[in-house]
Scaffold this active site. Structure first.
Site, PDB file in Angstrom:
ATOM      1  N   ASP A 104       0.852  -1.195   0.000  1.00  0.00           N
ATOM      2  CA  ASP A 104       0.000   0.000   0.000  1.00  0.00           C
ATOM      3  C   ASP A 104       0.886   1.243   0.000  1.00  0.00           C
ATOM      4  O   ASP A 104       2.117   1.145  -0.061  1.00  0.00           O
ATOM      5  CB  ASP A 104      -0.955   0.002   1.201  1.00  0.00           C
ATOM      6  CG  ASP A 104      -2.278   0.707   0.873  1.00  0.00           C
ATOM      7  OD1 ASP A 104      -2.233   1.824   0.310  1.00  0.00           O
ATOM      8  OD2 ASP A 104      -3.342   0.158   1.175  1.00  0.00           O
ATOM      9  N   ASP A 146       3.315   2.423  -4.992  1.00  0.00           N
ATOM     10  CA  ASP A 146       2.138   2.557  -5.845  1.00  0.00           C
ATOM     11  C   ASP A 146       1.935   1.220  -6.544  1.00  0.00           C
ATOM     12  O   ASP A 146       2.794   0.760  -7.292  1.00  0.00           O
ATOM     13  CB  ASP A 146       2.375   3.666  -6.864  1.00  0.00           C
ATOM     14  CG  ASP A 146       1.187   3.912  -7.783  1.00  0.00           C
ATOM     15  OD1 ASP A 146       0.364   2.984  -7.981  1.00  0.00           O
ATOM     16  OD2 ASP A 146       1.085   5.021  -8.319  1.00  0.00           O
ATOM     17  N   PHE A 147       0.767   0.572  -6.316  1.00  0.00           N
ATOM     18  CA  PHE A 147       0.618  -0.776  -6.884  1.00  0.00           C
ATOM     19  C   PHE A 147       0.476  -0.796  -8.396  1.00  0.00           C
ATOM     20  O   PHE A 147       0.483  -1.856  -9.004  1.00  0.00           O
ATOM     21  CB  PHE A 147      -0.514  -1.573  -6.206  1.00  0.00           C
ATOM     22  CG  PHE A 147      -1.852  -0.878  -6.088  1.00  0.00           C
ATOM     23  CD1 PHE A 147      -2.498  -0.310  -7.170  1.00  0.00           C
ATOM     24  CD2 PHE A 147      -2.500  -0.838  -4.852  1.00  0.00           C
ATOM     25  CE1 PHE A 147      -3.732   0.281  -7.059  1.00  0.00           C
ATOM     26  CE2 PHE A 147      -3.753  -0.242  -4.727  1.00  0.00           C
ATOM     27  CZ  PHE A 147      -4.366   0.320  -5.833  1.00  0.00           C
ATOM     28  N   HIS A 158     -12.986  -1.046  -7.260  1.00  0.00           N
ATOM     29  CA  HIS A 158     -14.058  -0.059  -7.473  1.00  0.00           C
ATOM     30  C   HIS A 158     -13.524   1.358  -7.649  1.00  0.00           C
ATOM     31  O   HIS A 158     -14.246   2.247  -8.103  1.00  0.00           O
ATOM     32  CB  HIS A 158     -15.085  -0.103  -6.331  1.00  0.00           C
ATOM     33  CG  HIS A 158     -14.584   0.425  -5.014  1.00  0.00           C
ATOM     34  ND1 HIS A 158     -14.455  -0.361  -3.904  1.00  0.00           N
ATOM     35  CD2 HIS A 158     -14.209   1.668  -4.620  1.00  0.00           C
ATOM     36  CE1 HIS A 158     -14.017   0.354  -2.886  1.00  0.00           C
ATOM     37  NE2 HIS A 158     -13.852   1.598  -3.306  1.00  0.00           N
TER      38      HIS A 158
END
Length: 357
Positions: free
Chosen positions: A220, A247-248, A266
């Site tokens: 995360d 940052d994924f 989402h």
């Protein structure tokens, strides 16, 4: 929907919605009360302003005692307290009032599962003006988007107090989800997991506590690192959980037997959702699993709460919107996985569980 998903649809997706919608309106007061339904929010926020819940705590008080201690004027006190009881926030027995079980767990600031701070923040960020919501419906923009202002949800990460409140609320949600997820999946088959977008590691810590043989990694934002270290230390699982701050979208997911994407998809448009699922496929070990859980709209699109939650997300975040379990299963299948099950979890959450063969 791909053929493999369609063939399994009858087994995976229930034909009945999670909760039926309301019947068609006829009575004029039913129509008006739909327009006045915002007043439940007003009741709850007023009760928090007046410290009704914290005044009651674990005890009970008469209406007069509660009014005196919270400064309620006699003119509105009884109707206010009885209305709170009628909607389930308070319990009234023999003229005395006490907090409902949900209030005791989630609206007392000293409780681990407190969501009141996050509730107040998000209520504020959605705005009291009708124009923001109507504007989103007209042009698809979140509140403040395109006006030079910051989209509401991103403000949380610039305010340490709000970030703590946000993480506390996310812990409440992920805790109930995590406890159930620890039961519905057979974790004895695996040794490692990666929780992508796992915040400060609450769900990971619950999985690790429930299954002592498991080791996990949480990926995360770097700002979560100090919160992660504190939580896993308090839960005594620091020896089996690792944090990666990044940052994924920019780094490869940590490889594992199970990759979890919880409450992540989402927030992004379809192109980025599919990119994340492809990264998940690369990270899952052979014969491992992907678990996607999110607040999904019911497949029949008849559950009002999940539909309204999707609209709320759109209003607060520039690219967010809800999706159904069937849509999620199709994306997961297109990424190369075979969907094995769709499981209902607490807090309007659904999990799609898929295998990498």
């Amino acid at each position: 929907m791909t053929r493999s998903v369609a063939a399994a649809e009858g087994a995976l997706f229930p034909t009945a919605p999670r909760r039926a919608g309301e019947p068609p309106l006829d009575d004029p007061f039913d129509v008006m009360f739909t327009g006045w339904s915002f007043f439940r929010s007003k009741l709850l926020n007023a009760a928090m302003d007046l410290e009704v819940f914290s005044t009651l705590g674990d005890g009970s008080l008469s209406g007069t005692e509660l009014a005196d201690r919270t400064g309620l004027h006699p003119r509105g006190a009884q109707d206010f307290l009885d209305a709170m009881a009628a909607i389930g926030l308070l319990v009234r027995e023999d003229g005395r009032y006490r907090n409902s079980p949900g209030v005791l767990r989630h609206l007392l600031p000293d409780r681990e599962e407190f969501v009141g701070g996050f509730l107040r923040i998000t209520t504020e960020l959605m705005g009291a003006d009708q124009e923001s919501f109507t504007g989103m419906l007209r042009n698809g923009t979140a509140r403040s988007q395109g006006t030079g202002g910051e989209v509401p949800f991103t403000r949380i990460f610039h305010d340490p107090v709000r970030l703590r409140q946000f993480l506390s609320a996310m812990d409440s949600f992920s805790g109930t989800v995590g406890d159930r997820l620890a039961q519905v999946f057979d974790w004895s088959r695996v040794a490692t997991f990666s929780d992508i977008g796992g915040a400060r590691g609450n769900l990971a810590a619950r999985l690790a506590a429930a299954h002592p043989a498991l080791a996990g990694t949480v990926l995360d934002r770097p700002a979560m690192a100090e919160h992660f270290d504190r939580l896993v230390g308090e839960r005594e699982v620091a020896d089996r959980l690792t944090f990666v701050g990044a940052d994924f979208f920019e780094v490869a997911f940590p490889p594992a037997d199970v990759v979890i994407l919880g409450g992540v998809l989402h927030d992004w448009p379809l192109r980025q959702r599919t990119a994340l699922l492809r990264k998940a496929y690369d990270a899952v070990n052979d014969d491992g699993w992907l678990i996607v859980y999110d607040t999904m709209v019911d497949d029949a699109r008849e559950d009002p709460d999940s539909l309204m939650l999707s609209l709320i997300m759109m209003l607060q975040s520039a690219q967010a919107h809800g999706f159904t379990a069937a849509e999620c299963a199709a994306w997961v299948t297109d990424a190369g996985f075979a969907v094995e099950s769709v499981v209902q979890l607490p807090a309007l959450t659904t999990a799609v569980i898929a295998r990498k063969h």
